[in-house]
Scaffold this active site. Sequence first.
Site, PDB file in Angstrom:
ATOM      1  N   ALA A 270     -13.181 -19.364   4.619  1.00  0.00           N
ATOM      2  CA  ALA A 270     -12.801 -19.608   3.082  1.00  0.00           C
ATOM      3  C   ALA A 270     -13.786 -19.067   2.102  1.00  0.00           C
ATOM      4  O   ALA A 270     -13.580 -19.169   1.036  1.00  0.00           O
ATOM      5  CB  ALA A 270     -12.996 -21.360   2.928  1.00  0.00           C
TER       6      ALA A 270
ATOM      7  N   PHE B 271     -18.826 -19.035   7.307  1.00  0.00           N
ATOM      8  CA  PHE B 271     -19.927 -18.723   8.175  1.00  0.00           C
ATOM      9  C   PHE B 271     -20.798 -17.769   7.637  1.00  0.00           C
ATOM     10  O   PHE B 271     -20.753 -16.473   7.645  1.00  0.00           O
ATOM     11  CB  PHE B 271     -19.312 -17.988   9.474  1.00  0.00           C
TER      12      PHE B 271
ATOM     13  N   LEU C 193      -9.377 -16.275   9.478  1.00  0.00           N
ATOM     14  CA  LEU C 193     -10.692 -15.853  10.087  1.00  0.00           C
ATOM     15  C   LEU C 193     -10.471 -14.167  10.193  1.00  0.00           C
ATOM     16  O   LEU C 193      -9.455 -13.894  10.592  1.00  0.00           O
ATOM     17  CB  LEU C 193     -10.946 -16.243  11.466  1.00  0.00           C
TER      18      LEU C 193
ATOM     19  N   TYR D 262      -1.013  -7.941   9.065  1.00  0.00           N
ATOM     20  CA  TYR D 262      -0.738  -6.982   8.613  1.00  0.00           C
ATOM     21  C   TYR D 262       0.140  -5.841   9.372  1.00  0.00           C
ATOM     22  O   TYR D 262      -0.057  -6.124  10.880  1.00  0.00           O
ATOM     23  CB  TYR D 262      -1.843  -6.137   8.152  1.00  0.00           C
TER      24      TYR D 262
ATOM     25  N   TYR E 153      -3.382   0.409  13.435  1.00  0.00           N
ATOM     26  CA  TYR E 153      -3.404  -0.903  13.330  1.00  0.00           C
ATOM     27  C   TYR E 153      -2.185  -1.638  14.240  1.00  0.00           C
ATOM     28  O   TYR E 153      -2.520  -2.266  15.098  1.00  0.00           O
ATOM     29  CB  TYR E 153      -3.229  -1.256  11.709  1.00  0.00           C
TER      30      TYR E 153
HETATM   31  P1  NAD Z   1     -12.617 -10.941   4.780  1.00  0.00           P
HETATM   32  O1  NAD Z   1     -13.705 -10.481   5.783  1.00  0.00           O
HETATM   33  O2  NAD Z   1     -12.635 -11.074   3.728  1.00  0.00           O
HETATM   34  O3  NAD Z   1     -12.827 -12.788   5.344  1.00  0.00           O
HETATM   35  C1  NAD Z   1     -13.160 -13.421   6.450  1.00  0.00           C
HETATM   36  C2  NAD Z   1     -13.818 -14.887   6.424  1.00  0.00           C
HETATM   37  O4  NAD Z   1     -13.756 -15.243   7.808  1.00  0.00           O
HETATM   38  C3  NAD Z   1     -14.966 -14.841   5.794  1.00  0.00           C
HETATM   39  O5  NAD Z   1     -14.971 -15.738   5.013  1.00  0.00           O
HETATM   40  C4  NAD Z   1     -15.892 -15.093   7.044  1.00  0.00           C
HETATM   41  O6  NAD Z   1     -17.061 -15.617   6.455  1.00  0.00           O
HETATM   42  C5  NAD Z   1     -14.786 -16.089   7.844  1.00  0.00           C
HETATM   43  N1  NAD Z   1     -15.423 -15.916   9.183  1.00  0.00           N
HETATM   44  C6  NAD Z   1     -15.790 -14.823  10.130  1.00  0.00           C
HETATM   45  N2  NAD Z   1     -16.200 -15.316  11.122  1.00  0.00           N
HETATM   46  C7  NAD Z   1     -16.172 -16.676  11.155  1.00  0.00           C
HETATM   47  C8  NAD Z   1     -16.454 -17.718  11.912  1.00  0.00           C
HETATM   48  N3  NAD Z   1     -16.905 -17.331  13.270  1.00  0.00           N
HETATM   49  N4  NAD Z   1     -16.318 -18.976  11.482  1.00  0.00           N
HETATM   50  C9  NAD Z   1     -15.934 -19.435  10.198  1.00  0.00           C
HETATM   51  N5  NAD Z   1     -15.806 -18.317   9.516  1.00  0.00           N
HETATM   52  C10 NAD Z   1     -15.757 -16.948   9.826  1.00  0.00           C
HETATM   53  O7  NAD Z   1     -11.552 -10.761   5.785  1.00  0.00           O
HETATM   54  P2  NAD Z   1      -9.940 -10.870   4.893  1.00  0.00           P
HETATM   55  O8  NAD Z   1      -9.533  -9.363   4.886  1.00  0.00           O
HETATM   56  O9  NAD Z   1      -9.708 -11.710   3.999  1.00  0.00           O
HETATM   57  O10 NAD Z   1      -9.113 -11.045   6.252  1.00  0.00           O
HETATM   58  C11 NAD Z   1      -8.558 -12.586   6.327  1.00  0.00           C
HETATM   59  C12 NAD Z   1      -7.183 -12.386   7.244  1.00  0.00           C
HETATM   60  O11 NAD Z   1      -6.256 -11.780   6.402  1.00  0.00           O
HETATM   61  C13 NAD Z   1      -7.216 -11.835   8.623  1.00  0.00           C
HETATM   62  O12 NAD Z   1      -6.614 -12.406   9.509  1.00  0.00           O
HETATM   63  C14 NAD Z   1      -7.009 -10.258   8.182  1.00  0.00           C
HETATM   64  O13 NAD Z   1      -6.460  -9.526   9.336  1.00  0.00           O
HETATM   65  C15 NAD Z   1      -5.947 -10.765   7.407  1.00  0.00           C
HETATM   66  N6  NAD Z   1      -5.376  -9.459   6.709  1.00  0.00           N
HETATM   67  C16 NAD Z   1      -6.153  -8.702   5.876  1.00  0.00           C
HETATM   68  C17 NAD Z   1      -5.594  -7.406   5.211  1.00  0.00           C
HETATM   69  C18 NAD Z   1      -6.627  -6.772   4.389  1.00  0.00           C
HETATM   70  O14 NAD Z   1      -6.382  -5.694   4.139  1.00  0.00           O
HETATM   71  N7  NAD Z   1      -7.877  -6.954   4.194  1.00  0.00           N
HETATM   72  C19 NAD Z   1      -4.336  -7.370   4.983  1.00  0.00           C
HETATM   73  C20 NAD Z   1      -3.445  -8.257   5.761  1.00  0.00           C
HETATM   74  C21 NAD Z   1      -4.177  -9.318   6.396  1.00  0.00           C
END
Ligand code: NAD
Length: 390
Positions: free
Chosen positions: A48, A73, A138, A223, A233
């Site tokens: 979050a 985390f 996550l 994605y 990807y």
């Molecule tokens: P991010 O790195 O911004 O956020 C990830 C979050 O997970 C962070 O808050 C981090 O602290 C938390 N986290 C990581 N390991 C943890 C653990 N062991 N315990 C608790 N919290 C933990 O990533 P994001 O880009 O927002 O990605 C979130 C999801 O969205 C992922 O599944 C990603 O594949 C997906 N996604 C991302 C994109 C993109 O372009 N960024 C596009 C589509 C989907």
Amino acid sequence: MVVKPKVRGFICTTAHPEGCKALVKSQIDYVKAQSHAEGFKKVLVVGASMGYGLASRITAAYSFGAATLGVIFDKPANGARTASAGWYNTAAFEEFAHADGLYTRTVNGDAYSKEIKDKVIEIIKNDLGKVDLVVYSLAAPRRTMADGTVYSSVLKTVGKAYTNKTIDLKNNTVSDITVEPATEEEIQATVKVMGGEDWQDWINALKAADVIEENAVTVAYSYIGPEITHPMYADGSIGKAKDHLFETAKAMTNADDGIKAYISVNKALVTQSSAAIPIVPLYISILYKVMKEQGVHEGCIEQMCRLFNTKLTKNSVETDEPCRIRMDDWEMAESVQSAVDTLWSEIKTDNLDSHADLDGYHEDFYKLFGFGAEGVDYESDVEIDVKVDC
Ligand code: NAD
């Protein structure tokens, strides 16, 4: 102290507390200004503190007045070391939410562990009764199992190597990169980390403790992207994990216990995790240019606000044929992708400025760590030791 960005590879090792706070505030202000559907009221967000998870939490709180429980985390400040950006984001979110009379609690620790799941369940039992939405967001490089085994995820192809253009963001140069195929063991490890097993564990644990509503919804993010990114990807090691995530969603929904699980396919955006994927940052900077020019660009908060207010509401869910929510609808529109294709085929170091929104990419990257927020004086001393009640 005065906090400046210190970039090492794909991450910045410092974060600015006031900048993070200002950027959380602007996300809250955005959500407040939108119209709101009938939404979820008691929301657990796993992951979050950054990116899509943070935006999901802000949307739930400020679109629906939801009580939110976030699992993060993150690291607090330590001596002269700043806290992580996620820590400052969470501190800011909690401060605003409390001031606005919203319930908010945060648990800081490894979401993969039983200990953190138990802690969350205890809080739900004591404070909320049951949750009606679980967001699983996550993005982690590794997962430690109960017996101490550690699995690491890799960003590699499957089957054969793939060569395409990439950008070196340190000196803004375009060159070819060859991404090597993952071994079978690496693919399995990536599925362990980023697939659906832990998501399923969360839902099972919540069900066993009777702290999830019978008609609750759970959503995880994925994605797909255009063909140029597929070997890296969608068809790569991370894609195998995302396939597993989707199969897990289907299995959870088919379990017929009233809980519905969805995958939302989100837009490519600059976040801590996407910055580390070869080829993708160059695609994102071209995508930003095209989507901004066409007036359809969104960031995490716009995506999540649109998701929970139009496509995944308390009363309706809009999915495609294999039952995925498509928040990448604007990214994948023919008008956007044909313009990206043309720019991709022409792009090289010499024409980067005209073919890609590099400024937008860098701006978003620095903002991840609280740098570049409007109205923040980055030359002033700031208190880096900020408390989060967790
Ligand atoms: P991010 O790195 O911004 O956020 C990830 C979050 O997970 C962070 O808050 C981090 O602290 C938390 N986290 C990581 N390991 C943890 C653990 N062991 N315990 C608790 N919290 C933990 O990533 P994001 O880009 O927002 O990605 C979130 C999801 O969205 C992922 O599944 C990603 O594949 C997906 N996604 C991302 C994109 C993109 O372009 N960024 C596009 C589509 C989907």
